[in-house]
Each structure stands twice: as C-alpha cells, then as structure tokens.
Design a protein around this motif. Structure first.
Motif, PDB file in Angstrom:
ATOM      1  N   MET A  16       0.781  -1.222  -0.200  1.00 39.73           N
ATOM      2  CA  MET A  16      -0.090   0.024   0.030  1.00 39.73           C
ATOM      3  C   MET A  16       0.887   1.285  -0.317  1.00 39.73           C
ATOM      4  SD  MET A  16      -2.750   1.116   2.895  1.00 39.73           S
ATOM      5  CE  MET A  16      -3.486   2.800   3.178  1.00 39.73           C
ATOM      6  N   ASP A  17       0.698   2.222  -1.115  1.00 37.03           N
ATOM      7  CA  ASP A  17       1.182   3.476  -1.130  1.00 37.03           C
ATOM      8  C   ASP A  17       0.462   4.534  -0.058  1.00 37.03           C
ATOM      9  OD1 ASP A  17       2.692   5.938  -1.411  1.00 37.03           O
ATOM     10  OD2 ASP A  17       1.942   5.955  -3.548  1.00 37.03           O
ATOM     11  N   ASP A  18       0.946   4.413   1.381  1.00 32.43           N
ATOM     12  CA  ASP A  18      -0.094   5.101   2.104  1.00 32.43           C
ATOM     13  C   ASP A  18       0.195   6.541   2.356  1.00 32.43           C
ATOM     14  OD1 ASP A  18       2.142   4.797   3.959  1.00 32.43           O
ATOM     15  OD2 ASP A  18       1.469   3.455   4.899  1.00 32.43           O
ATOM     16  N   GLY A  19       1.370   6.896   1.797  1.00 31.00           N
ATOM     17  CA  GLY A  19       2.040   8.059   2.369  1.00 31.00           C
ATOM     18  C   GLY A  19       0.812   9.378   1.805  1.00 31.00           C
ATOM     19  N   ARG A  20       0.423   9.293   0.715  1.00 33.12           N
ATOM     20  CA  ARG A  20      -0.667  10.416   0.208  1.00 33.12           C
ATOM     21  C   ARG A  20      -1.899  10.426   1.052  1.00 33.12           C
ATOM     22  NH1 ARG A  20      -0.924  10.812  -6.258  1.00 33.12           N
ATOM     23  NH2 ARG A  20      -1.984  12.462  -5.827  1.00 33.12           N
ATOM     24  N   ALA A  21      -2.333   9.390   1.496  1.00 33.36           N
ATOM     25  CA  ALA A  21      -3.693   9.284   2.084  1.00 33.36           C
ATOM     26  C   ALA A  21      -3.579   9.620   3.527  1.00 33.36           C
ATOM     27  CB  ALA A  21      -4.227   7.809   2.357  1.00 33.36           C
ATOM     28  N   ARG A  22      -2.234   9.234   4.199  1.00 32.90           N
ATOM     29  CA  ARG A  22      -2.188   9.457   5.434  1.00 32.90           C
ATOM     30  C   ARG A  22      -1.665  10.941   5.735  1.00 32.90           C
ATOM     31  NH1 ARG A  22       1.776  11.347   8.011  1.00 32.90           N
ATOM     32  NH2 ARG A  22       2.015  11.097  10.421  1.00 32.90           N
ATOM     33  N   ALA A  23      -1.103  11.652   4.764  1.00 31.56           N
ATOM     34  CA  ALA A  23      -0.656  13.194   4.708  1.00 31.56           C
ATOM     35  C   ALA A  23      -2.090  13.871   4.688  1.00 31.56           C
ATOM     36  CB  ALA A  23       0.296  13.395   3.533  1.00 31.56           C
ATOM     37  N   ALA A  24      -2.772  13.567   3.749  1.00 30.36           N
ATOM     38  CA  ALA A  24      -4.278  14.227   3.436  1.00 30.36           C
ATOM     39  C   ALA A  24      -5.175  14.136   4.734  1.00 30.36           C
ATOM     40  CB  ALA A  24      -5.240  13.473   2.517  1.00 30.36           C
ATOM     41  N   LEU A  25      -5.011  12.928   5.430  1.00 28.72           N
ATOM     42  CA  LEU A  25      -5.742  12.978   6.764  1.00 28.72           C
ATOM     43  C   LEU A  25      -5.102  13.719   7.736  1.00 28.72           C
ATOM     44  CD1 LEU A  25      -6.552   9.131   6.671  1.00 28.72           C
ATOM     45  CD2 LEU A  25      -8.471  10.739   6.823  1.00 28.72           C
ATOM     46  N   ALA A  26      -3.881  13.858   7.694  1.00 33.48           N
ATOM     47  CA  ALA A  26      -3.345  14.576   8.837  1.00 33.48           C
ATOM     48  C   ALA A  26      -3.318  15.945   8.661  1.00 33.48           C
ATOM     49  CB  ALA A  26      -1.689  14.329   8.812  1.00 33.48           C
ATOM     50  N   GLU A  27      -3.513  16.472   7.571  1.00 27.43           N
ATOM     51  CA  GLU A  27      -3.491  17.665   6.736  1.00 27.43           C
ATOM     52  C   GLU A  27      -5.013  18.386   7.497  1.00 27.43           C
ATOM     53  OE1 GLU A  27      -3.776  20.748   3.065  1.00 27.43           O
ATOM     54  OE2 GLU A  27      -3.011  18.862   2.836  1.00 27.43           O
ATOM     55  N   VAL A  28      -5.924  17.446   7.494  1.00 26.50           N
ATOM     56  CA  VAL A  28      -7.447  17.744   7.860  1.00 26.50           C
ATOM     57  C   VAL A  28      -7.340  17.846   9.528  1.00 26.50           C
ATOM     58  CG1 VAL A  28      -9.818  16.872   8.012  1.00 26.50           C
ATOM     59  CG2 VAL A  28      -8.623  17.006   5.786  1.00 26.50           C
ATOM     60  N   ALA A  29      -6.779  16.853   9.993  1.00 28.56           N
ATOM     61  CA  ALA A  29      -6.597  16.858  11.450  1.00 28.56           C
ATOM     62  C   ALA A  29      -6.043  18.298  11.989  1.00 28.56           C
ATOM     63  CB  ALA A  29      -5.754  15.807  12.046  1.00 28.56           C
ATOM     64  N   ALA A  30      -4.953  18.702  11.220  1.00 28.00           N
ATOM     65  CA  ALA A  30      -4.551  20.200  11.739  1.00 28.00           C
ATOM     66  C   ALA A  30      -5.524  21.273  11.203  1.00 28.00           C
ATOM     67  CB  ALA A  30      -3.041  19.903  11.065  1.00 28.00           C
ATOM     68  N   ALA A  31      -6.183  21.175  10.169  1.00 24.66           N
ATOM     69  CA  ALA A  31      -6.978  22.283   9.906  1.00 24.66           C
ATOM     70  C   ALA A  31      -8.206  22.271  10.246  1.00 24.66           C
ATOM     71  CB  ALA A  31      -6.820  22.351   8.258  1.00 24.66           C
ATOM     72  N   GLY A  32      -8.936  21.335  10.579  1.00 23.42           N
ATOM     73  CA  GLY A  32     -10.223  21.398  10.894  1.00 23.42           C
ATOM     74  C   GLY A  32     -11.150  20.886   9.964  1.00 23.42           C
ATOM     75  N   TRP A  33     -12.689  21.253  10.098  1.00 25.64           N
ATOM     76  CA  TRP A  33     -13.668  20.847   9.183  1.00 25.64           C
ATOM     77  C   TRP A  33     -13.797  21.801   7.907  1.00 25.64           C
ATOM     78  CZ3 TRP A  33     -15.308  15.952   9.303  1.00 25.64           C
ATOM     79  CH2 TRP A  33     -15.530  15.370  10.541  1.00 25.64           C
ATOM     80  N   GLY A  34     -13.424  23.003   8.430  1.00 25.27           N
ATOM     81  CA  GLY A  34     -13.440  23.978   7.272  1.00 25.27           C
ATOM     82  C   GLY A  34     -15.249  24.264   6.809  1.00 25.27           C
TER      83      GLY A  34
END
Length: 237
Positions: free
Chosen positions: A1-19
């Motif tokens: 599994m190339d998980d880097g992009r999915a994990r990075a996207a989830l981490a970005e949302v966790a940091a920025a919130g729902w918007g």
C-alpha cells in the motif's frame, strides 16, 4: 500500500479542521451535553484490497476504515453502525485517551499500533445530548480485531474507503415525524465478519454517516452521487 498520500491528507485535515465541510446535525438541545470521543481509524486494516479503485489519487484500494455494529439490545442507537468510541470518563486524560480506550475495549485493537494524527472540532449529537470529538488515527501496526463484548457490539469490521466512495453505495436516509423531515447521508456496505468469510450488509447512517460524508468532502475524495436516492431505514442492521 502506498499510504503516504492518504495519511498526509488525513493529517492535514486533522490540523486544519472541518472548514466548510463541518457535519450537519439536528438542532441542538438546551441541556449541558456529555462529552464523548470516537476513533476514525484508517489504514491497511487487512491484506485484502477493495474490488473497486477510487477516483481520488490519494485513495489506494487497500485503504480501509474501522467500523462496528452496535448490539441490537442496547438502549441507545441499537444495531447502528458506528466508530469505536464512547463517553470521556473522569480517568481519561483527554479525548484521544478516551477514544483509544474505548476502541480497545470494543474491538480488541492494540492502541500502541495507532498513530494519532489529531482531533477534529467536536460535533454535537443532540439526540443523545453528546458533544463528540472525532479522533483521526492511522493504523501504523494493525492488530487483530474482534467483538470483545457481545452485549455492546454485534460485529467489528473494516470497510474499503473506495467502496464507501462508490456512488452505487451512497444515498440519503429520511426520517419523517410529526410533519417534519430530516435527511442525512447514508452508505451501504458489504462487510466480512470473522475468519469464516461470512458477509453481512449494513447501512451506515445517522451520526457516523455524517462524519464520513463531511470528512470525504473535506479531503476532496467525494465522487458525484445521487442525493435524491433514498435508502430505506427498514433494511438497516
């Protein structure tokens, strides 16, 4: 599994919130809410990829999310599909600790294998007078999962994210009471249970579906789906 992009996207949302994608919930009550937390855990939860590729490049076929089906004998939300989680106890250091504790108690997972990416702003669940803090997690080192207490859960299972994003598995649920109508997103899933390859159909709706719907919108993963298609609530498990 190339998980880097999915994990990075989830981490970005966790940091920025729902918007602008903050979940829509029913009108809140006036009582002081009880605090709770749920674990939205993503990762390669097993070695079986989904049958369908997602349109979003960030979503590999073996990206899963952990869900459970509540026992039908429970007084609150019986039989509904949910994220692991529950009320924040006095002994919990914070919502993260509560979500991990509840996930361990409900699914048997090893919390040390979970990388906590962050928390999202709390969402009110007025029906049961809770204020729920979603905890986004990445399953860095998956461990076995199972129903720990049959009085609490009927099933514990992983669902490929690409299957949830599939427009064929999406629709709306409608509750009509007293001349009023409440509409919310819904997902149909075919979940594999246990080691005997048994499958069961579930309807993900209500609060859990709203969190998933808002998160997918926030991530930009949502695929165009029919928002007029009604999913009957009488088929739910």
């Amino acid at each position: 599994m190339d998980d880097g992009r999915a994990r990075a996207a989830l981490a970005e949302v966790a940091a920025a919130g729902w918007g602008d994608a903050e979940p829509l919930v029913e009108p809140g009550g006036t009582a002081t809410p009880r605090h709770a937390a749920v674990l939205m855990l993503f990762g390669a939860l097993d070695r079986t990829p989904g049958d369908r590729p997602a349109l979003a490049a960030d979503v590999p076929r073996d990206l899963d999310v952990l869900l459970l089906a509540r026992a039908t004998t429970l007084r609150a939300h019986p039989g509904e599909v949910a994220f692991p989680g529950g009320r924040i106890d006095p002994g919990d250091a914070d919502p993260v600790a509560a979500a991990l504790r509840e996930a361990h108690e409900e699914t048997g997972l090893d919390p040390t294998g979970v990388e906590v990416l962050g928390t999202l702003p709390a969402v009110p669940l007025a029906f049961s007078n809770h204020l729920v803090r979603p905890v986004l997690g990445w399953w860095r080192e998956p461990s076995p999962i199972r129903v720990v207490d049959e009085r609490e859960s009927a099933a514990v299972f992983r669902v490929p994210v690409a299957d949830l994003l599939d427009p064929a598995n999406r629709g709306v649920t409608v509750i009509r009471r007293g001349g009023q109508e409440w509409r919310g997103p819904g997902f149909t899933v075919d979940a594999e249970h246990g080691d005997d390859d048994d499958h069961d159909d579930h309807l993900v709706w209500g609060f859990t579906a709203m969190l998933l719907d808002a998160l997918f919108d926030r991530l930009g993963w949502t695929e165009n789906w029919d928002r007029e298609r009604e999913l009957p609530l009488d088929r739910r498990h």
